[in-house]
Scaffold this motif. Structure first.
Motif, PDB file in Angstrom:
ATOM      1  N   ARG A  42      28.949  47.892  36.270  1.00 32.08           N
ATOM      2  CA  ARG A  42      29.870  48.257  36.122  1.00 32.08           C
ATOM      3  C   ARG A  42      30.495  49.154  37.224  1.00 32.08           C
ATOM      4  O   ARG A  42      31.505  50.051  37.148  1.00 32.08           O
ATOM      5  N   ARG A  43      30.003  48.570  38.595  1.00 27.64           N
ATOM      6  CA  ARG A  43      30.351  49.388  39.682  1.00 27.64           C
ATOM      7  C   ARG A  43      31.974  49.490  40.253  1.00 27.64           C
ATOM      8  O   ARG A  43      32.373  50.442  40.520  1.00 27.64           O
ATOM      9  N   ASP A  44      32.233  48.324  39.973  1.00 30.89           N
ATOM     10  CA  ASP A  44      33.679  48.256  40.520  1.00 30.89           C
ATOM     11  C   ASP A  44      34.852  47.884  39.459  1.00 30.89           C
ATOM     12  O   ASP A  44      35.772  47.246  39.629  1.00 30.89           O
ATOM     13  N   CYS A  45      34.615  48.589  38.240  1.00 34.95           N
ATOM     14  CA  CYS A  45      35.377  48.312  37.267  1.00 34.95           C
ATOM     15  C   CYS A  45      35.908  49.656  36.395  1.00 34.95           C
ATOM     16  O   CYS A  45      35.124  50.594  36.882  1.00 34.95           O
ATOM     17  N   ASP A  46      37.003  49.601  35.643  1.00 32.67           N
ATOM     18  CA  ASP A  46      37.212  51.017  35.150  1.00 32.67           C
ATOM     19  C   ASP A  46      36.173  50.957  33.979  1.00 32.67           C
ATOM     20  O   ASP A  46      35.488  50.233  33.338  1.00 32.67           O
TER      21      ASP A  46
ATOM     22  N   PRO B 265      33.201  44.053  33.396  1.00 34.89           N
ATOM     23  CA  PRO B 265      31.972  44.519  34.217  1.00 34.89           C
ATOM     24  C   PRO B 265      32.089  43.141  35.015  1.00 34.89           C
ATOM     25  O   PRO B 265      32.534  42.182  34.886  1.00 34.89           O
ATOM     26  N   LYS B 266      31.202  43.182  35.994  1.00 28.07           N
ATOM     27  CA  LYS B 266      30.761  41.865  36.675  1.00 28.07           C
ATOM     28  C   LYS B 266      30.069  41.081  35.622  1.00 28.07           C
ATOM     29  O   LYS B 266      29.205  41.410  34.763  1.00 28.07           O
ATOM     30  N   LEU B 267      30.323  39.709  35.581  1.00 25.63           N
ATOM     31  CA  LEU B 267      29.691  38.928  34.685  1.00 25.63           C
ATOM     32  C   LEU B 267      28.413  38.224  34.596  1.00 25.63           C
ATOM     33  O   LEU B 267      27.850  37.472  33.796  1.00 25.63           O
TER      34      LEU B 267
END
Length: 540
Positions: free
Chosen positions: A195-199, A305-307
């Motif tokens: 979840r580092r690069d998402c809202d 998130p990153k999937l």
């Protein structure tokens, strides 16, 4: 037990992934072994959704789904969109996203039961009643499968005579399809910084009842959505009535968990909604058949998130593929499972790719109709920061002028638990007492959800700090867990003796995960109970 792929969760995304993997195996002559774990007593037991299903993904998976007998029996025929005040209703134009021509009103639990039959015919091994309780990792830190929880552990943590050890299921790739707020997925978010690069994700709670109504009140294929009363302008939410076959109507209430008032009770608001003059006539003379509740991921595209990560992928609502303006997530969940399956299959067909990352999944997603659909819908949910009227005005602008292609993306900036305000900023809400005919209390509702947990097992609702419920939640927020839980799990007892304490009635839990999301200090951790425990929803 070793497999090529292990799927965690028997919802539409997990089943679609398993089916697509076996279809690809058959088409190419590969012989991939696929296992699916489901924590419910059977596939479908924990499935709760409206549901109106858009058959787009199903048609891609099984073009002959009608001939195969898929339980899509009631075609959508009529849409209504109502704005409610306390005593009146006004019919508004139905938003384009909510037009349901070509869709079907279904029991998603029964659809999943049917999908499970198709999966087993293709060779998928399905194990219901086994809860995946732990993620397993190899020496390089990649996911190598999951372990199921032990059976027959007593409340004291000791083995009973019924003890059976959990199983380790090793896999070259693991598909996590746990649904909203997956307990294992949470640990993956942290370990791999997904979840580092998402809202932040934002959630809602959906509460649903299934009714048998008087024949004169039934209109098969009719769909009604409402906004407005009983919620205030600053609280996101809405309701639905879907007319199934056999004089059955489902009524549901969806409330955004970013609400501020700690005295608000989603369950009580739902019961109050049914008393509206435009709504109660549908249910007078009828009888309630079933009840349930479930959280749903509302953040949309910007909260995904990153999937992928070494050894596994995320699909369905555990990642957050719901299209909130449509109030639909089945077709999007299934499509995500199919895209993930295709990427995993391609990876496993390459020599020496065990434990590697199925990175093609992200690219396939971004080139699919699924990405386009979520991209067009991305700004509708966050526009509710301006309240109901502001959001409706923006939604019209976004839909008709920009057609979902506005040159900006609104952000979700606050987690739902951060939005709760102190109790001294609000007045308690006085809800009417249930009449037992149209409105009901929590315990009678939980009874018809067929919840069952073994009496002698450790509680699966765990507190990180036992002092917080009284010292923080009660003192600052008037113990909101008593109200946001739709199953009466949390009670403050001992107030009369001036010795308050939190009592957790874990046996009531319907696995909605709301407590894990809305607890203001994030002190409650929802973990999997013994496999097979929880609700047993029929036709939900």
């Amino acid at each position: 037990m070793e497999y090529d792929v292990v799927v965690v969760g028997g919802g539409p995304s997990g089943l679609a992934a398993a089916i697509r993997l076996k279809q690809l195996s058959a088409q190419t002559g590969q012989d991939l072994s696929v296992c699916l774990l489901e924590k419910g007593s059977e596939v479908g037991a924990h499935i709760l959704s409206g549901a109106v299903i858009e058959p787009r993904a199903l048609e891609e998976l099984f073009p002959d789904w009608k001939e195969r007998g898929a339980p899509l029996n009631t075609e959508a025929k009529k849409d209504q969109f109502l704005l409610l005040t306390e005593t009146e209703s006004v019919q508004l134009p139905t938003p384009p996203q909510m037009h349901n021509a070509g869709n079907y009103i279904v029991s998603l639990g029964n659809v999943c039961r049917w999908l499970a039959q198709q999966a087993e015919e293709l060779g998928v091994e399905i194990y219901p009643g086994f809860a995946a309780a732990e993620v397993l990792y190899d020496e390089d830190g990649a996911v190598k499968g999951v372990a199921t929880g032990d059976m027959g552990i007593g409340k004291d943590g000791e083995k009973t005579d019924a003890w059976q050890p959990g199983m380790e299921l090793w896999a070259k790739q693991t598909v996590f399809a746990e649904g909203c707020r997956g307990s294992l997925t949470k640990t993956l978010f942290d370990r791999f910084e997904l979840r580092r690069d998402c809202d932040v994700q934002t959630y809602g709670i959906g509460i649903k009842e299934l009714w048998e109504v008087a024949p004169e009140q039934h209109e098969a294929g009719k769909i009604v959505h409402t906004v407005g009363w009983p919620l205030k302008n600053d609280t996101y939410g809405g309701t639905f009535l879907y007319h199934l076959e056999n004089n059955q109507v489902v009524v549901g209430f969806v409330l955004g968990l970013d609400y501020q008032n700690p005295y608000l009770s989603p369950f009580e608001e739902f019961q109050r909604f049914k008393t509206h003059p435009a709504i109660r006539k549908t249910f007078e003379g009828g009888r309630r058949l079933s009840y349930g509740a479930r959280a749903l991921s509302e953040g949309g595209l910007q909260s995904l998130p990153k999937l992928t990560f070494p050894g596994g992928v995320l699909v369905g609502d555990t990642a957050g593929f719901l299209n909130m303006p449509k109030i639909k997530g089945t077709h999007t969940a299934m499509k995500s499972g199919m895209l993930a399956a295709e990427s995993v299959f391609e990876l496993l067909c390459c020599e020496g790719q065990e434990g590697k990352e199925a990175k093609a999944y992200q690219g396939k997603f971004e080139k699919s109709w699924l990405f386009d659909e979520l991209h067009r819908a991305r700004n509708i949910r966050p526009s509710f920061r301006w309240g109901l009227w502001g959001a409706m005005a923006y939604a019209a602008l976004d839909t008709y002028l920009f057609r979902g292609k506005a040159p900006w993306t609104m952000r979700h900036k606050h987690s739902d638990h951060e939005c709760l305000r102190p109790a001294d900023e609000f007045s308690p809400i006085s809800y009417p007492k249930p009449d037992g005919k149209l409105t009901f209390d929590r315990l009678s509702s939980v009874f018809i959800s067929n919840v069952n947990h073994g009496e002698d097992q450790p509680p699966h609702l765990k507190l990180k700090n036992a002092a917080v419920p009284i010292e923080v939640n009660l003192a600052r927020y008037a113990a909101p867990e008593q109200r946001y839980c739709p199953a009466g799990v949390y009670e403050i007892v001992g107030l009369d003796e001036a010795e308050p304490r939190l009592q957790i009635n874990a046996q009531n839990c319907v696995h909605c995960k709301t407590c894990d999301i809305k607890d203001p200090t994030q002190n409650i951790n929802w973990t999997t109970p013994e496999g097979g425990g929880g609700p047993n929803y029929p036709n939900m």
